[in-house]
Motif scaffolding. Sequence first.
Motif, PDB file in Angstrom:
ATOM      1  N   HIS A  69       0.552  -0.742   0.127  1.00  0.00           N
ATOM      2  CA  HIS A  69      -0.157   0.455  -0.118  1.00  0.00           C
ATOM      3  C   HIS A  69       0.951   0.948  -0.024  1.00  0.00           C
ATOM      4  O   HIS A  69       2.021   1.667   0.626  1.00  0.00           O
ATOM      5  CB  HIS A  69      -0.850   0.411   0.668  1.00  0.00           C
ATOM      6  N   VAL A  70      -0.193   2.092  -0.800  1.00  0.00           N
ATOM      7  CA  VAL A  70       0.674   3.247  -0.698  1.00  0.00           C
ATOM      8  C   VAL A  70       0.376   4.924   0.219  1.00  0.00           C
ATOM      9  O   VAL A  70      -1.009   4.498   0.442  1.00  0.00           O
ATOM     10  CB  VAL A  70       1.142   4.047  -2.381  1.00  0.00           C
ATOM     11  N   ASP A  71       0.882   5.699   0.537  1.00  0.00           N
ATOM     12  CA  ASP A  71      -0.321   7.104   0.421  1.00  0.00           C
ATOM     13  C   ASP A  71      -1.273   7.178  -0.354  1.00  0.00           C
ATOM     14  O   ASP A  71      -1.104   7.079  -1.384  1.00  0.00           O
ATOM     15  CB  ASP A  71       0.890   8.350   1.167  1.00  0.00           C
ATOM     16  N   PRO A  72      -2.571   7.126   0.735  1.00  0.00           N
ATOM     17  CA  PRO A  72      -3.814   7.613  -0.236  1.00  0.00           C
ATOM     18  C   PRO A  72      -3.697   8.947  -0.667  1.00  0.00           C
ATOM     19  O   PRO A  72      -3.768   9.062  -1.850  1.00  0.00           O
ATOM     20  CB  PRO A  72      -4.691   7.245   1.143  1.00  0.00           C
ATOM     21  N   ASP A  73      -2.632  10.188  -0.163  1.00  0.00           N
ATOM     22  CA  ASP A  73      -3.225  11.438  -0.402  1.00  0.00           C
ATOM     23  C   ASP A  73      -1.666  11.370  -1.645  1.00  0.00           C
ATOM     24  O   ASP A  73      -1.245  12.412  -1.810  1.00  0.00           O
ATOM     25  CB  ASP A  73      -2.775  11.949   0.743  1.00  0.00           C
ATOM     26  N   ALA A  74      -1.018  10.287  -1.789  1.00  0.00           N
ATOM     27  CA  ALA A  74       0.419  11.147  -2.944  1.00  0.00           C
ATOM     28  C   ALA A  74      -0.007  10.988  -4.155  1.00  0.00           C
ATOM     29  O   ALA A  74      -1.588  10.529  -4.375  1.00  0.00           O
ATOM     30  CB  ALA A  74       1.526   9.779  -2.389  1.00  0.00           C
ATOM     31  N   ALA A  75      -0.111  11.556  -5.126  1.00  0.00           N
ATOM     32  CA  ALA A  75       0.319  11.650  -6.947  1.00  0.00           C
ATOM     33  C   ALA A  75       0.175  10.116  -6.948  1.00  0.00           C
ATOM     34  O   ALA A  75       0.785   9.505  -6.394  1.00  0.00           O
ATOM     35  CB  ALA A  75       1.750  12.277  -6.917  1.00  0.00           C
ATOM     36  N   GLY A  94       9.256   9.920  -4.542  1.00  0.00           N
ATOM     37  CA  GLY A  94      10.277  10.965  -4.586  1.00  0.00           C
ATOM     38  C   GLY A  94      11.245  11.709  -3.950  1.00  0.00           C
ATOM     39  O   GLY A  94      11.382  12.481  -3.736  1.00  0.00           O
ATOM     40  N   ASP A  95      10.154  11.814  -2.578  1.00  0.00           N
ATOM     41  CA  ASP A  95      10.569  12.911  -1.479  1.00  0.00           C
ATOM     42  C   ASP A  95      11.056  12.612  -0.038  1.00  0.00           C
ATOM     43  O   ASP A  95      10.972  13.844   0.267  1.00  0.00           O
ATOM     44  CB  ASP A  95       9.008  13.423  -1.142  1.00  0.00           C
ATOM     45  N   LEU A  96      11.768  11.719  -0.727  1.00  0.00           N
ATOM     46  CA  LEU A  96      13.026  10.883   0.598  1.00  0.00           C
ATOM     47  C   LEU A  96      13.815  12.063   1.163  1.00  0.00           C
ATOM     48  O   LEU A  96      14.135  12.744   2.196  1.00  0.00           O
ATOM     49  CB  LEU A  96      13.342   9.995   0.070  1.00  0.00           C
ATOM     50  N   LEU A  97      14.203  12.815  -0.190  1.00  0.00           N
ATOM     51  CA  LEU A  97      15.000  13.899   0.534  1.00  0.00           C
ATOM     52  C   LEU A  97      14.210  15.401   1.086  1.00  0.00           C
ATOM     53  O   LEU A  97      15.325  16.046   1.887  1.00  0.00           O
ATOM     54  CB  LEU A  97      15.918  14.016  -0.493  1.00  0.00           C
ATOM     55  N   GLY A  98      12.995  15.090   2.326  1.00  0.00           N
ATOM     56  CA  GLY A  98      12.661  17.012   2.285  1.00  0.00           C
ATOM     57  C   GLY A  98      12.103  17.456   0.980  1.00  0.00           C
ATOM     58  O   GLY A  98      12.297  18.656   1.770  1.00  0.00           O
ATOM     59  N   GLY A  99      11.823  17.490   0.506  1.00  0.00           N
ATOM     60  CA  GLY A  99      11.748  18.198  -0.723  1.00  0.00           C
ATOM     61  C   GLY A  99      10.805  19.234  -0.341  1.00  0.00           C
ATOM     62  O   GLY A  99      10.363  19.861   0.320  1.00  0.00           O
ATOM     63  N   VAL A 100      10.163  19.774  -2.125  1.00  0.00           N
ATOM     64  CA  VAL A 100       9.108  20.921  -1.886  1.00  0.00           C
ATOM     65  C   VAL A 100       7.769  20.181  -1.474  1.00  0.00           C
ATOM     66  O   VAL A 100       6.424  21.082  -1.490  1.00  0.00           O
ATOM     67  CB  VAL A 100       9.554  21.682  -3.548  1.00  0.00           C
ATOM     68  N   ALA A 101       7.184  18.922  -1.917  1.00  0.00           N
ATOM     69  CA  ALA A 101       5.996  18.409  -1.055  1.00  0.00           C
ATOM     70  C   ALA A 101       5.328  18.992   0.123  1.00  0.00           C
ATOM     71  O   ALA A 101       6.235  19.247   1.013  1.00  0.00           O
ATOM     72  CB  ALA A 101       5.702  18.001  -0.985  1.00  0.00           C
ATOM     73  N   ALA A 102       4.328  19.567   0.497  1.00  0.00           N
ATOM     74  CA  ALA A 102       3.832  19.860   1.336  1.00  0.00           C
ATOM     75  C   ALA A 102       3.477  19.650   2.279  1.00  0.00           C
ATOM     76  O   ALA A 102       3.923  19.533   3.289  1.00  0.00           O
ATOM     77  CB  ALA A 102       2.244  21.087   0.906  1.00  0.00           C
ATOM     78  N   LYS A 103       3.604  18.356   2.090  1.00  0.00           N
ATOM     79  CA  LYS A 103       3.315  17.247   2.819  1.00  0.00           C
ATOM     80  C   LYS A 103       3.665  15.854   2.245  1.00  0.00           C
ATOM     81  O   LYS A 103       3.296  14.578   1.288  1.00  0.00           O
ATOM     82  CB  LYS A 103       1.229  16.941   2.534  1.00  0.00           C
ATOM     83  N   PRO A 104       4.705  15.659   2.981  1.00  0.00           N
ATOM     84  CA  PRO A 104       5.507  14.256   2.608  1.00  0.00           C
ATOM     85  C   PRO A 104       4.736  12.974   2.419  1.00  0.00           C
ATOM     86  O   PRO A 104       3.812  12.547   3.437  1.00  0.00           O
ATOM     87  CB  PRO A 104       6.322  14.189   3.789  1.00  0.00           C
ATOM     88  N   ALA A 105       5.210  11.869   1.513  1.00  0.00           N
ATOM     89  CA  ALA A 105       4.662  11.246   0.882  1.00  0.00           C
ATOM     90  C   ALA A 105       4.731  10.117   2.493  1.00  0.00           C
ATOM     91  O   ALA A 105       5.606   9.766   2.884  1.00  0.00           O
ATOM     92  CB  ALA A 105       5.160  10.632   0.091  1.00  0.00           C
ATOM     93  N   GLN A 106       3.336   9.364   2.628  1.00  0.00           N
ATOM     94  CA  GLN A 106       3.388   8.710   3.842  1.00  0.00           C
ATOM     95  C   GLN A 106       3.574   7.224   3.909  1.00  0.00           C
ATOM     96  O   GLN A 106       2.541   6.463   4.202  1.00  0.00           O
ATOM     97  CB  GLN A 106       2.945   8.890   6.064  1.00  0.00           C
TER      98      GLN A 106
END
Length: 928
Positions: A366-372, A380-392
């Motif tokens: 399963h992946v984060d339901p709110d992610a793209a 792709g956000d593992l480095l703490g990039g620009v996304a307001a809501k990090p994928a969990q």
Amino acid sequence: MKHVFLVDGSGFIFRAFHALPPMTRPDGVPVNAVYGFTQMLMKLVADTDADHIAVVFDTARQTFRNDFYPEYKAHRPPPPDDLIPQFALIREAVRAFDLPCVEMDGFEADDLIATYARLAREAGAKVTIVSSDKDLMQLVRDGEVTLFDAMKNKVIGGEEVVEKFGVPPEKVVDVQALAGDPTDNVPGVPGIGVKTAAQLIAEYGDLESLLARAGEIKQPKRRQNLLEHAEAARVSRRLVLLRDDCEVEVPLDTFAVKKPDADKLAAFLKDNGFTSILTRMQAKLADAGEAPPAAAGGTAVPVPAEVTYELIQTVADLERWVEAATAQGFVAVDTETDGLDCHECALVGVSLAIAPGKACYIPLRHVDPDAAPEPESAQGDLLGGVAAKPAQRPQQIDLAEAIARLKPLLESPAVLKIGHNIKYDMHVLAREGVRVDPIDDTIVMSYVLDGTTTGHGMDELAKRHLGHTCISFTDLCGKGKAQITFDRVPLDKACAYAAEDADITLRLHALFRRRLVEEHMMGVYEGLDRPQVRVLADMEAAGVKVDAVELRRLSDDLGARMAELEVQIHALAGETFNPGSPKQLGEILFDKMGLQGGKKSKTGAYSTSADILEQLAAQGHDLPARVLDWRQVQKLKSTYADSLVGQISPRTGRVHTSYSQTVASTGRLSSQDPNLQNIPIRTEEGRKIRRAFVAAEGCKLVSADYSQIELRLVAHVADIAALKRAFHEGQDIHAITASEMFGVPVEGMDPMIRRRAKAINFGIIYGISAFGLAAQLGIDRGEAKAYIDAYFARFPEIRDYMEATKAEAKRQGFVTTFMGRKCYTPGINDRNPNMRAFAERAAINAPIQGGAADIIKTAMRRLPLALTDAGLKTTMLLQVHDELIFEAPVDEAEAAVPVIKRVMQEAATLSVPLDVDAGIADTWAEAH
DNA sequence: AATTTCACG
DNA sequence: GACGTACGTGAAATTA
């Protein structure tokens, strides 16, 4: 007295009879309507707040209505034979529930219902009429009287009545009086239906006012009809108006609800073989802390005491479940995936069930339901990039770890894995390195038991057999473009859905196991269809190699040929149009060019099917001839060349079909996505497609097919002496048939004569008709009839077989193959003679087609082991009804052939020998 | 979503 | 005397 339930017993009987598949008790008495009725009463008694209940029936056919209008309901055919013994049983059912049966000579059930409804209202009670009969809708009074449709679980109040009749309940009789009712022979006024009637009543208030002012109606025809048929309308109103003044003998207060006698009810359920209802009742009583009824016995109870679905997120919890399942020796398994294609989709989670109501879900991908939507970008956000809501990523056991724990359970020979359409899960798990075995499949069990009388989807089966409504997939994931994949469903919801599937599968399994024994279908399931699941899974996984380069080249050739033909077609037509449009083509051929062969189909469109176009072409018309060519080319290009290339798996480079074991009414398999059972062969152009089916590097294709298997089954099943002899002597069966029928020697026979005999032999298999044979041979019906008579005269056993088979179908609603498979024959007792004739031909064909299917299934079950026992690596790839295709290493192909032939020939011992032809080649076209 | 046509056994 | 059929499937394209 607060709430009175009046059950329209007679109405329910007919609806249940027609809605439910044929069912019989062990002693052969048909009971489908009794079953439906019993289930309805069970539900009614359990769910209702009623303090008074009665079941009302019609009595004889004559009522007071016939006194002033003899035609009323006079044209109704007598009830079907299978229903007649059920009337008495249904009254028994009512008594078993300790409910009163009410009926009265000279009155219909509806009049009694109207009368009791009035009495109840006067006593200040609410009334619910259990019926969906439109004739009772006139009694509805919001807040006081409602109808309840027990089959659709729908309440019918004033609003619904307005929807149906366009007027409130009080005015329904006026509308019915005008519109009439052909099913009851209520005349009404010609040219006026419900719509118009409602409009008129709305405008003029009631029937009498309307008739008094009929002269004002503007439409001349309608005015005339109303004036002329005023009396008919008045009579109609008297016919439809229910009498609420019957002098009833049974007082209303005797309907007071009593607690049913559990032993009496259990005995009735047992006598009629309603074990599923019985077990449900037992469970309910057990829940309420009561002793189970006397007739209970020790049957398993697929009803849970409580329902707990557990979400598994730690290895320790998973271990607990694996241990419990292992200890028990059986477990229901279901997988969730990110797509529908079992050959390409990925595993997302696994659910297990070990007891009714006790199931778990193990999320894995399963992946984060709110992610793209794309999982890649979500991570792709593992480095703490620009996304307001990090994928969990939701908390899940590590996939490899979970598979390692599950694998021993799923592969343990001591633990039965139960699935619903488990072949799908087997494919998904196989790609995680797990070979699920041994297995049971509830979809296959359901098919063996109930054939095509019902769908076999889990939601439908849960509703039908357990009275349970499943969470729907679309509720979870949406539909159409907005649909999400299962890996994006939040874990709590995923758990509720997935665990339920495993739970329901387990409960269905308990039920079907018992039924397979009771209904003597265990042999078919264990011997034929269950082993088939594993065999088919392996064949599908193996796939077949298709030469994509060759198919693309073919597609280009076909495309060029289509373009050429289109130019010619447009020139011949004198205009450009789409030759793929039957509508446009029909208009050009029959309207513009004026060719003969007018309207055909029920939609009023011209038929432009091949046989029509061939007739026109034979008369010398070029356009239809070119269109036939175009159609062939277009079919080959789109359905075969182009689509097959697109179906090559990027994973394996081969084409993987999916066989369905649960769709055909005769027991045959079917193949889909893509269908590899209809690859062209009959024309030279088509064979080119088949040439693109090739053996893998270093291998050959082996094709083995049964020779004349269906005709051999005719000879065996119908016990036709002359045919059996011919097969034993290895004769040319069509030539022998011709020789017997027309009295000509086989030597030097006119090929035309043999062709006719061949067509007749095929006709026999299909449940011959003079019309069909005439169409096939292009002769007139009289001549065809003469051929059939000659056949019957020469092979008299065939007629006995046909009559006996039809009678069997009519009596029990199904026919059986010689291996015991049931083939249901819907429509066999239909009132419509065409429907009946159709069902009769299907009934004649089913034991033959189905028997052949059983034979090849037996061979398929034995072949994998027979090949490995012979030290061969040859694998079975495809089945095409009477043909099997194998892939064999070049150096063992010759050795495989005798093994294959022997197993196929020995698959059944009939009174005629089975013969198998085999070939070895690099392509399917040449091996066949 | 239903209809028409056509590929196979 | 008219009706409307050979049995069993699945897929693509058009039409509504």
